[in-house]
Design a protein around this motif. Sequence first.
Motif, mmCIF file in Angstrom:
data_model
loop_
_atom_site.group_PDB
_atom_site.id
_atom_site.type_symbol
_atom_site.label_atom_id
_atom_site.label_comp_id
_atom_site.label_asym_id
_atom_site.label_seq_id
_atom_site.Cartn_x
_atom_site.Cartn_y
_atom_site.Cartn_z
ATOM 1 N N ALA A 10 0.847 -1.179 0.000
ATOM 2 C CA ALA A 10 0.000 0.000 0.000
ATOM 3 C C ALA A 10 0.892 1.241 0.000
ATOM 4 O O ALA A 10 1.998 1.227 0.550
ATOM 5 C CB ALA A 10 -0.898 0.001 1.224
ATOM 6 N N VAL A 11 0.444 2.321 -0.633
ATOM 7 C CA VAL A 11 1.246 3.532 -0.751
ATOM 8 C C VAL A 11 1.629 4.064 0.633
ATOM 9 O O VAL A 11 2.739 4.559 0.828
ATOM 10 C CB VAL A 11 0.485 4.600 -1.566
ATOM 11 C CG1 VAL A 11 1.231 5.917 -1.583
ATOM 12 C CG2 VAL A 11 0.271 4.117 -2.987
ATOM 13 N N ASP A 12 0.745 3.926 1.609
ATOM 14 C CA ASP A 12 1.028 4.404 2.964
ATOM 15 C C ASP A 12 2.159 3.627 3.628
ATOM 16 O O ASP A 12 2.900 4.171 4.440
ATOM 17 C CB ASP A 12 -0.226 4.306 3.844
ATOM 18 C CG ASP A 12 -1.345 5.189 3.327
ATOM 19 O OD1 ASP A 12 -1.047 6.176 2.622
ATOM 20 O OD2 ASP A 12 -2.513 4.889 3.644
ATOM 21 N N SER A 13 2.294 2.349 3.314
ATOM 22 C CA SER A 13 3.332 1.520 3.938
ATOM 23 C C SER A 13 4.395 1.084 2.929
ATOM 24 O O SER A 13 4.960 0.010 3.041
ATOM 25 C CB SER A 13 2.690 0.306 4.595
ATOM 26 O OG SER A 13 2.035 -0.471 3.613
ATOM 27 N N CYS A 14 4.703 1.935 1.963
ATOM 28 C CA CYS A 14 5.683 1.631 0.921
ATOM 29 C C CYS A 14 7.083 1.533 1.531
ATOM 30 O O CYS A 14 7.465 2.335 2.382
ATOM 31 C CB CYS A 14 5.662 2.728 -0.141
ATOM 32 S SG CYS A 14 6.881 2.505 -1.425
#
Length: 121
Positions: free
Chosen positions: A24-28
């Motif tokens: 996910a972009v938040d947890s890249c």
Amino acid sequence: MRDQLSNLVFSTEKGALCPGCKEAVDSCICNQLSDQSRIEGLDGIVRIRRETSGRKGKGVSTVTGVPLAEKELKALAKKLKQQCGTGGSLKDGVIEIQGDHRDKLKQLLEKQGFTVKLAGG
């Protein structure tokens, strides 16, 4: 060709996905991986050189090979700029300090425990 076009870019479970790590972009984790690979490729010697190419004759001192992560490298760049009393920037793991401050930079980096070499002519 079909494999390149069929990459998943959105998931109802995670939302938007990073194309590099598929998280996910938040947890890249791409930045961590790039920092880790950059640090692994270094030989432990910090090199300082003076460069003028592409700067209309104005010289800058570049510091390369510092084995620190991006955040610590940014803090080090800020400290070095303050100690030299000039501006500068951090680009792709290379610290650029405006002007010829090689000797001062060498002293400051050796105080912090780095092995330093003056490179170039």
